[in-house]
Design an enzyme around this catalytic site. Structure first.
Site, PDB file in Angstrom:
ATOM      1  N   ALA A  47       0.858  -1.364  -0.135  1.00 57.53           N
ATOM      2  CA  ALA A  47       0.026   0.486  -0.071  1.00 57.53           C
ATOM      3  C   ALA A  47       1.051   1.143   0.265  1.00 57.53           C
ATOM      4  O   ALA A  47       1.129   1.615   0.820  1.00 57.53           O
ATOM      5  CB  ALA A  47      -0.899   0.198   1.526  1.00 57.53           C
ATOM      6  N   LEU A  48       1.896   0.891  -1.245  1.00 60.62           N
ATOM      7  CA  LEU A  48       3.000   2.482  -1.131  1.00 60.62           C
ATOM      8  C   LEU A  48       2.302   3.516  -1.104  1.00 60.62           C
ATOM      9  O   LEU A  48       1.529   3.854  -1.579  1.00 60.62           O
ATOM     10  CB  LEU A  48       3.835   1.962  -1.763  1.00 60.62           C
ATOM     11  CG  LEU A  48       3.853   0.142  -1.943  1.00 60.62           C
ATOM     12  CD1 LEU A  48       5.213   0.164  -3.174  1.00 60.62           C
ATOM     13  CD2 LEU A  48       5.199   0.015  -0.802  1.00 60.62           C
TER      14      LEU A  48
ATOM     15  N   GLY B 247       5.114   8.578   1.213  1.00 57.05           N
ATOM     16  CA  GLY B 247       6.465   8.371   2.514  1.00 57.05           C
ATOM     17  C   GLY B 247       6.915   6.989   2.252  1.00 57.05           C
ATOM     18  O   GLY B 247       9.035   7.176   2.065  1.00 57.05           O
ATOM     19  N   HIS B 248       6.527   6.187   1.473  1.00 58.76           N
ATOM     20  CA  HIS B 248       7.381   5.086   0.963  1.00 58.76           C
ATOM     21  C   HIS B 248       8.846   5.086   0.434  1.00 58.76           C
ATOM     22  O   HIS B 248       9.286   4.632  -0.309  1.00 58.76           O
ATOM     23  CB  HIS B 248       6.548   3.353   0.601  1.00 58.76           C
ATOM     24  CG  HIS B 248       6.232   3.335   1.647  1.00 58.76           C
ATOM     25  ND1 HIS B 248       4.726   3.138   1.321  1.00 58.76           N
ATOM     26  CD2 HIS B 248       6.138   2.481   2.706  1.00 58.76           C
ATOM     27  CE1 HIS B 248       4.148   2.713   2.598  1.00 58.76           C
ATOM     28  NE2 HIS B 248       4.667   2.227   3.108  1.00 58.76           N
TER      29      HIS B 248
HETATM   30  P1  AMP Z   1       4.638   0.237   6.347  1.00 54.06           P
HETATM   31  O1  AMP Z   1       4.820  -0.302   5.009  1.00 54.06           O
HETATM   32  O2  AMP Z   1       3.583   1.108   7.359  1.00 54.06           O
HETATM   33  O3  AMP Z   1       4.953  -0.618   7.601  1.00 54.06           O
HETATM   34  O4  AMP Z   1       6.012   1.001   5.880  1.00 54.06           O
HETATM   35  C1  AMP Z   1       7.342   0.702   5.684  1.00 54.06           C
HETATM   36  C2  AMP Z   1       8.502   1.649   6.282  1.00 54.06           C
HETATM   37  O5  AMP Z   1       8.086   2.242   5.289  1.00 54.06           O
HETATM   38  C3  AMP Z   1       8.194   2.100   7.421  1.00 54.06           C
HETATM   39  O6  AMP Z   1       9.953   1.247   8.182  1.00 54.06           O
HETATM   40  C4  AMP Z   1       7.955   2.524   8.522  1.00 54.06           C
HETATM   41  O7  AMP Z   1       8.103   4.045   9.185  1.00 54.06           O
HETATM   42  C5  AMP Z   1       8.237   4.017   6.778  1.00 54.06           C
HETATM   43  N1  AMP Z   1       7.049   5.290   6.394  1.00 54.06           N
HETATM   44  C6  AMP Z   1       5.812   4.676   6.760  1.00 54.06           C
HETATM   45  N2  AMP Z   1       4.861   5.664   6.745  1.00 54.06           N
HETATM   46  C7  AMP Z   1       5.714   7.019   6.980  1.00 54.06           C
HETATM   47  C8  AMP Z   1       5.871   8.428   6.719  1.00 54.06           C
HETATM   48  N3  AMP Z   1       5.144   8.546   6.619  1.00 54.06           N
HETATM   49  N4  AMP Z   1       7.490   8.905   6.153  1.00 54.06           N
HETATM   50  C9  AMP Z   1       8.584   8.384   6.606  1.00 54.06           C
HETATM   51  N5  AMP Z   1       8.769   6.629   5.878  1.00 54.06           N
HETATM   52  C10 AMP Z   1       7.188   6.706   6.900  1.00 54.06           C
END
Ligand code: AMP
Length: 288
Positions: free
Chosen positions: A35-36, A39-40
Site C-alpha cells: 500500500a505504498l 512516504g515509502h
Molecule cells: P509500513 O509499510 O507502514 O510497514 O512502513 C514501511 C516503512 O515505511 C517503515 O519503515 C515505516 O516507518 C516507513 N514509513 C511509513 N510511513 C512513513 C512516512 N509517512 N514517512 C516516512 N516513512 C514512513
C-alpha cells in the site's frame, strides 16, 4: 527502464543478492507492508543514495498484528505497488506469500529486549516480536548492505537498530524523517481507512504534537502542564481518543519527567480516530 525483478521465495531472493555482491554492487532494502505511498517513495530515494541497487520488500506480516481484523483489513493494492516500484526504478521486489515466510512447522521467534516492552509493546502485545522476527528473516533473505526505515515508526526503528547490533547482522540502518500530508498528518497506509470525517479529525494528532513541541522548545514550563494541554487538543475532537502521549528518551523509550538540557527527546503519540489507530512522533532537539 527495465521492470523490477520480482522474487517470491528466500532462496530466489538470496541468489540474486549474492550475484550482486559478487559483482561488487551495494544493495539497500526498504521493508514495507505494501500500500505504498509517497512516504515509502522517499525511503526508496534514500535507498538509492545509499546503494547501487534497491530492493523493496512487500509483506503484510500476520505475526505482527495483534488484531486479526486489522490484518484482514490491511490494504493490499498489489498492481499499484508494482507500478510504483517500477516508476521509482526499484531493481528488485521481494514479495513472498505467507507460506514462503511461515511454512508448516515454523517455530522460531526473535524476542527483542526492554525497548519493545514499552508503549507500542504494551498496547500491541506480541507486535515487536512479530516485527523483529520478520525483519530478521527479510534481512537474511535480501542480505543487504543497508536497510532504510521511517522515523514515523520511531520505536520500531529503535528496536530494529538494537537487534541488528546485538545479533551482528552487519546491515547499516538509516532512518528517514516522517513524510506528511500538506495539513501535517503523517502519511500512512492506514489513512486510506479513514472516512472523510475521520480524515479531518485526524489532523488533531499533528496539532497536538506541534503544540507539545513548541511548548517544550520555548522552555520554562513543566512537561506535565504541556502534556495536559496537548491531550486536550486531541480530546476536543469527538472522533479521537488518545492511547498515550508521552515525552521519551529516543534511544530507550523511557518516559522523561521533563526535557532536560543537552538531551534530545521525542514526543510520541497513539490515537484512535474512528476505529483507525494512528501513531506519530516529533523530535525535540537538545537545548543548549
Ligand atoms: P509500513 O509499510 O507502514 O510497514 O512502513 C514501511 C516503512 O515505511 C517503515 O519503515 C515505516 O516507518 C516507513 N514509513 C511509513 N510511513 C512513513 C512516512 N509517512 N514517512 C516516512 N516513512 C514512513
Amino acid at each position: 527502464m527495465p521492470l523490477p525483478r520480482v522474487f517470491h521465495t528466500p532462496p530466489a531472493m538470496r541468489a540474486w543478492s549474492r550475484e550482486q555482491a559478487r559483482a561488487g554492487r551495494r544493495v539497500a532494502v526498504v521493508p514495507t507492508m505494501g500500500a505504498l505511498h509517497h512516504g515509502h517513495e522517499v525511503l526508496i530515494e534514500e535507498a538509492r543514495r545509499r546503494a547501487d541497487l534497491v530492493v523493496v520488500t512487500i509483506f503484510v506480516n500476520p505475526m505482527q498484528f495483534d488484531r486479526t481484523e486489522d490484518f484482514q483489513k490491511y490494504p493490499r493494492p498489489e498492481a499499484d505497488d508494482l507500478r510504483t516500484c517500477a516508476r521509482r526504478g526499484v531493481d528488485a521486489i521481494y514479495f513472498p506469500p505467507v507460506e514462503a515466510m511461515y511454512p508448516d512447522g515454523f517455530d522460531t521467534r526473535v524476542e527483542p529486549g526492554v525497548i519493545a516492552k514499552r508503549f507500542e509493546g504494551v498496547h500491541r502485545p506480541g507486535h515487536f516480536t512479530g516485527v523483529a522476527t520478520v525483519v530478521t528473516k527479510l534481512l537474511n533473505a535480501v542480505q543487504p548492505d543497508a536497510a532504510i526505515f521511517g522515523r514515523k515508526d520511531a520505536q520500531q526503528l529503535a528496536v530494529i537498530t538494537q537487534i541488528v547490533n546485538d545479533l551482528d547482522l552487519g546491515v547499516e540502518i538509516y532512518g528517514v524523517p516522517t513524510v506528511r500530508e500538506p495539513d501535517g498528518l503523517a502519511m500512512s497506509s492506514r489513512n486510506r481507512r479513514l472516512s472523510p470525517a475521520a480524515r479531518n479529525a485526524a489532523t488533531c494528532v499533528p496539532s497536538a504534537l506541534n503544540f507539545a513541541a513548541s511548548g517544550l522548545r520555548s522552555g520554562g514550563r513543566p512537561w506535565t502542564e504541556i502534556k495536559s494541554e496537548a491531550l486536550a487538543v486531541i480530546e476536543a475532537e469527538p472522533l479521537a481518543s488518545v492511547e498515550y502521549l508521552e515525552l521519551v528518551d529516543p534511544a530507550t523509550f523511557t518516559a522523561c519527567e521533563d526535557h532536560g538540557t543537552g538531551l534530545d527527546a521525542l514526543v510520541i503519540v497513539a490515537v484512535w480516530v474512528d476505529g483507525v489507530r494512528l501513531i506519530d512522533n516529533q523530535q525535540i532537539p537538545a537545548r543548549p
